[in-house]
Write a protein that holds these residues in place. Structure first.
Motif, PDB file in Angstrom:
ATOM      1  N   ASN A  23       0.874  -1.177   0.000  1.00 60.93           N
ATOM      2  CA  ASN A  23       0.000   0.000   0.000  1.00 60.93           C
ATOM      3  C   ASN A  23       0.910   1.226   0.000  1.00 60.93           C
ATOM      4  O   ASN A  23       1.178   1.820   1.042  1.00 60.93           O
ATOM      5  N   ARG A  24       1.387   1.623  -1.174  1.00 58.01           N
ATOM      6  CA  ARG A  24       2.386   2.671  -1.266  1.00 58.01           C
ATOM      7  C   ARG A  24       1.837   4.022  -0.824  1.00 58.01           C
ATOM      8  O   ARG A  24       2.548   4.828  -0.231  1.00 58.01           O
ATOM      9  N   TRP A  25       0.574   4.284  -1.104  1.00 58.99           N
ATOM     10  CA  TRP A  25       0.005   5.574  -0.720  1.00 58.99           C
ATOM     11  C   TRP A  25       0.006   5.730   0.798  1.00 58.99           C
ATOM     12  O   TRP A  25       0.453   6.757   1.341  1.00 58.99           O
ATOM     13  N   ALA A  26      -0.443   4.702   1.521  1.00 54.46           N
ATOM     14  CA  ALA A  26      -0.474   4.778   2.978  1.00 54.46           C
ATOM     15  C   ALA A  26       0.940   4.822   3.552  1.00 54.46           C
ATOM     16  O   ALA A  26       1.203   5.535   4.531  1.00 54.46           O
ATOM     17  N   SER A  27       1.875   4.082   2.950  1.00 56.84           N
ATOM     18  CA  SER A  27       3.247   4.079   3.436  1.00 56.84           C
ATOM     19  C   SER A  27       3.887   5.442   3.256  1.00 56.84           C
ATOM     20  O   SER A  27       4.565   5.951   4.163  1.00 56.84           O
ATOM     21  N   ALA A  28       3.699   6.041   2.072  1.00 57.78           N
ATOM     22  CA  ALA A  28       4.268   7.356   1.829  1.00 57.78           C
ATOM     23  C   ALA A  28       3.674   8.396   2.771  1.00 57.78           C
ATOM     24  O   ALA A  28       4.385   9.268   3.292  1.00 57.78           O
ATOM     25  N   LYS A  29       2.379   8.300   3.022  1.00 56.93           N
ATOM     26  CA  LYS A  29       1.733   9.256   3.922  1.00 56.93           C
ATOM     27  C   LYS A  29       2.263   9.108   5.345  1.00 56.93           C
ATOM     28  O   LYS A  29       2.555  10.112   6.019  1.00 56.93           O
ATOM     29  N   ALA A  30       2.426   7.864   5.817  1.00 52.39           N
ATOM     30  CA  ALA A  30       2.935   7.656   7.170  1.00 52.39           C
ATOM     31  C   ALA A  30       4.369   8.154   7.308  1.00 52.39           C
ATOM     32  O   ALA A  30       4.740   8.765   8.324  1.00 52.39           O
ATOM     33  N   LEU A  31       5.185   7.910   6.288  1.00 50.85           N
ATOM     34  CA  LEU A  31       6.576   8.342   6.339  1.00 50.85           C
ATOM     35  C   LEU A  31       6.683   9.861   6.318  1.00 50.85           C
ATOM     36  O   LEU A  31       7.437  10.468   7.096  1.00 50.85           O
ATOM     37  N   ARG A  32       5.913  10.501   5.457  1.00 47.34           N
ATOM     38  CA  ARG A  32       5.957  11.956   5.363  1.00 47.34           C
ATOM     39  C   ARG A  32       5.423  12.603   6.643  1.00 47.34           C
ATOM     40  O   ARG A  32       5.941  13.623   7.094  1.00 47.34           O
ATOM     41  N   ASP A  33       4.398  11.983   7.245  1.00 49.93           N
ATOM     42  CA  ASP A  33       3.880  12.514   8.504  1.00 49.93           C
ATOM     43  C   ASP A  33       4.937  12.448   9.596  1.00 49.93           C
ATOM     44  O   ASP A  33       5.049  13.367  10.420  1.00 49.93           O
ATOM     45  N   ARG A  34       5.712  11.363   9.628  1.00 52.83           N
ATOM     46  CA  ARG A  34       6.763  11.249  10.627  1.00 52.83           C
ATOM     47  C   ARG A  34       7.838  12.315  10.398  1.00 52.83           C
ATOM     48  O   ARG A  34       8.337  12.926  11.346  1.00 52.83           O
ATOM     49  N   TRP A  35       8.208  12.542   9.146  1.00 54.80           N
ATOM     50  CA  TRP A  35       9.207  13.568   8.849  1.00 54.80           C
ATOM     51  C   TRP A  35       8.700  14.959   9.215  1.00 54.80           C
ATOM     52  O   TRP A  35       9.432  15.770   9.789  1.00 54.80           O
ATOM     53  N   LEU A  36       7.444  15.243   8.902  1.00 51.78           N
ATOM     54  CA  LEU A  36       6.877  16.557   9.230  1.00 51.78           C
ATOM     55  C   LEU A  36       6.792  16.749  10.744  1.00 51.78           C
ATOM     56  O   LEU A  36       7.023  17.854  11.249  1.00 51.78           O
ATOM     57  N   GLN A  37       6.488  15.672  11.467  1.00 51.30           N
ATOM     58  CA  GLN A  37       6.455  15.756  12.920  1.00 51.30           C
ATOM     59  C   GLN A  37       7.841  16.071  13.465  1.00 51.30           C
ATOM     60  O   GLN A  37       7.993  16.880  14.390  1.00 51.30           O
ATOM     61  N   HIS A  38       8.871  15.446  12.884  1.00 52.46           N
ATOM     62  CA  HIS A  38      10.238  15.721  13.319  1.00 52.46           C
ATOM     63  C   HIS A  38      10.613  17.168  13.013  1.00 52.46           C
ATOM     64  O   HIS A  38      11.259  17.840  13.840  1.00 52.46           O
ATOM     65  N   ILE A  39      10.220  17.672  11.859  1.00 56.36           N
ATOM     66  CA  ILE A  39      10.543  19.056  11.484  1.00 56.36           C
ATOM     67  C   ILE A  39       9.892  20.033  12.464  1.00 56.36           C
ATOM     68  O   ILE A  39      10.499  21.028  12.891  1.00 56.36           O
ATOM     69  N   ASP A  40       8.643  19.759  12.846  1.00 50.92           N
ATOM     70  CA  ASP A  40       7.920  20.664  13.738  1.00 50.92           C
ATOM     71  C   ASP A  40       8.533  20.699  15.139  1.00 50.92           C
ATOM     72  O   ASP A  40       8.489  21.731  15.820  1.00 50.92           O
ATOM     73  N   THR A  41       9.120  19.569  15.580  1.00 45.81           N
ATOM     74  CA  THR A  41       9.666  19.520  16.935  1.00 45.81           C
ATOM     75  C   THR A  41      11.146  19.872  16.996  1.00 45.81           C
ATOM     76  O   THR A  41      11.607  20.446  17.988  1.00 45.81           O
ATOM     77  N   ALA A  42      11.896  19.531  15.940  1.00 50.88           N
ATOM     78  CA  ALA A  42      13.349  19.727  15.975  1.00 50.88           C
ATOM     79  C   ALA A  42      13.827  20.858  15.076  1.00 50.88           C
ATOM     80  O   ALA A  42      15.000  21.227  15.129  1.00 50.88           O
ATOM     81  N   LEU A  43      12.971  21.393  14.230  1.00 51.26           N
ATOM     82  CA  LEU A  43      13.316  22.485  13.320  1.00 51.26           C
ATOM     83  C   LEU A  43      14.455  22.109  12.364  1.00 51.26           C
ATOM     84  O   LEU A  43      15.192  22.966  11.903  1.00 51.26           O
ATOM     85  N   SER A  44      14.623  20.822  12.093  1.00 50.31           N
ATOM     86  CA  SER A  44      15.612  20.366  11.118  1.00 50.31           C
ATOM     87  C   SER A  44      15.045  19.191  10.352  1.00 50.31           C
ATOM     88  O   SER A  44      14.153  18.485  10.841  1.00 50.31           O
ATOM     89  N   ARG A  45      15.543  18.995   9.143  1.00 45.00           N
ATOM     90  CA  ARG A  45      15.046  17.914   8.312  1.00 45.00           C
ATOM     91  C   ARG A  45      15.745  16.598   8.652  1.00 45.00           C
ATOM     92  O   ARG A  45      16.924  16.610   8.998  1.00 45.00           O
ATOM     93  N   PRO A  46      15.026  15.480   8.584  1.00 47.86           N
ATOM     94  CA  PRO A  46      15.717  14.188   8.681  1.00 47.86           C
ATOM     95  C   PRO A  46      16.725  14.044   7.549  1.00 47.86           C
ATOM     96  O   PRO A  46      16.593  14.670   6.486  1.00 47.86           O
ATOM     97  N   VAL A  47      17.750  13.227   7.769  1.00 46.57           N
ATOM     98  CA  VAL A  47      18.836  13.087   6.811  1.00 46.57           C
ATOM     99  C   VAL A  47      18.920  11.627   6.364  1.00 46.57           C
ATOM    100  O   VAL A  47      18.885  10.715   7.192  1.00 46.57           O
ATOM    101  N   LEU A  48      19.051  11.433   5.054  1.00 47.70           N
ATOM    102  CA  LEU A  48      19.248  10.111   4.480  1.00 47.70           C
ATOM    103  C   LEU A  48      20.555  10.106   3.711  1.00 47.70           C
ATOM    104  O   LEU A  48      20.753  10.916   2.804  1.00 47.70           O
ATOM    105  N   LEU A  49      21.476   9.195   4.076  1.00 44.64           N
ATOM    106  CA  LEU A  49      22.754   9.052   3.391  1.00 44.64           C
ATOM    107  C   LEU A  49      22.709   7.796   2.526  1.00 44.64           C
ATOM    108  O   LEU A  49      22.335   6.725   3.004  1.00 44.64           O
ATOM    109  N   VAL A  50      23.114   7.942   1.277  1.00 42.09           N
ATOM    110  CA  VAL A  50      23.065   6.821   0.322  1.00 42.09           C
ATOM    111  C   VAL A  50      24.435   6.677  -0.324  1.00 42.09           C
ATOM    112  O   VAL A  50      24.846   7.539  -1.107  1.00 42.09           O
ATOM    113  N   ASP A  51      25.148   5.611   0.009  1.00 42.65           N
ATOM    114  CA  ASP A  51      26.412   5.304  -0.652  1.00 42.65           C
ATOM    115  C   ASP A  51      26.152   4.370  -1.827  1.00 42.65           C
ATOM    116  O   ASP A  51      25.161   3.636  -1.842  1.00 42.65           O
TER     117      ASP A  51
END
Length: 278
Positions: free
Chosen positions: A106-134
């Motif tokens: 269920n990609r739509w629900a997964s994307a929504k849950a992930l984005r909600d978690r990132w937005l929650q982190h932004i609202d509390t920490a005032l910084s974006r989550p970081v993803l490193l890809v080697d």
């Protein structure tokens, strides 16, 4: 390497292997400036790129960046371990990295849950989550597209993720293709790791020896010889030094010098061929 082999040389770790402590990694001024640039980008998000030939220090730069970001308060950093994975596995790993139970079917629900978690982190920490890809050159085009869309919000006027991609020249070539141009146009910070001059290689080598605990393990002449024959490549330099160190351990040599270099890397003479008389 066996710890018992390091003790006679007064070493805390093997300075020539890949698994050296991150505190012992050498950082050039260019790398330091790039890491500072990413730290300033945390409040705005977006993509960054580290590119260069194999063995030029891309993965080491990611390790240094990860260490610097880990020292900042309330910064969540995830490292993608399988860039070659399918889109479903990509979602599974993102969910594990950021603590969100996702359902890849269920990609739509997964994307929504992930984005909600990132937005929650932004609202509390005032910084974006970081993803490193080697090894990002291994990522599938569908995964690149999904990552770009996940990181975008409010009609592409807001980035809710900081993503740092690292890869060789194949990644740069792929970013020039029409299907990945939308992602390439969003890269805000770039670092190109080039072949280093012998002087910089020597500085790196001396830094590693001092961090390992024995700055005189290699003679000055051997250090210069290794740096001049490494073709500007950090990995090649470390591989040659590691080969010399392993040979010195097997022969119980106190120091590593140019004589050992000639012994290890001078090719054996070819046997003379007998000429047949007509």
């Amino acid at each position: 390497m066996n710890r018992n082999l390091l003790v006679p040389y007064g070493l805390k770790f093997n300075p020539f292997c890949a698994q050296i402590p991150v505190q012992a990694l050498w950082s050039s001024p260019v790398i330091g400036q790039f890491c500072w640039r990413i730290e300033q980008q945390l409040g705005e998000g977006g993509f960054a790129l580290i590119s260069g030939v194999s063995g030029s220090g891309k993965s080491a730069t990611l390790r240094l960046l990860q260490s610097r970001l880990a020292n900042q308060r309330e910064v969540t950093v995830g490292v993608l371990s399988r860039p070659q994975a399918s889109l479903a596995d990509f979602y599974r790993e993102l969910g594990e990295l950021f603590g969100v139970p996702l359902r890849p079917h269920n990609r739509w629900a997964s994307a929504k849950a992930l984005r909600d978690r990132w937005l929650q982190h932004i609202d509390t920490a005032l910084s974006r989550p970081v993803l490193l890809v080697d090894e990002a050159q291994e990522m599938a085009p569908t995964v690149f597209a999904e990552l770009r869309l996940l990181a975008s919000a409010e009609l592409d006027s807001r980035s809710i993720l900081t993503a740092v991609l690292a890869g060789d020249d194949r990644l740069c070539a792929r970013l020039e293709t029409p299907e990945l141009l939308p992602l390439a146009s969003r890269i805000r910070a770039r670092l190109r790791t080039e072949a280093l001059p012998a002087a910089d290689l020597l500085t790196c080598l001396q830094h590693l020896l001092e961090a390992a605990g024995n700055a005189r393990l290699l003679t000055a002449g051997l250090q210069q010889t290794l740096c001049e024959h490494a073709a500007g490549n950090l990995r090649l330099l470390m591989n040659m030094a590691n080969e010399l160190f392993a040979t010195a351990c097997s022969q119980s040599l106190a120091t590593l010098d140019e004589k050992l270099y000639l012994q290890v890397f001078t090719p054996a003479p070819k046997p003379a061929q007998r000429r047949l008389r007509p």
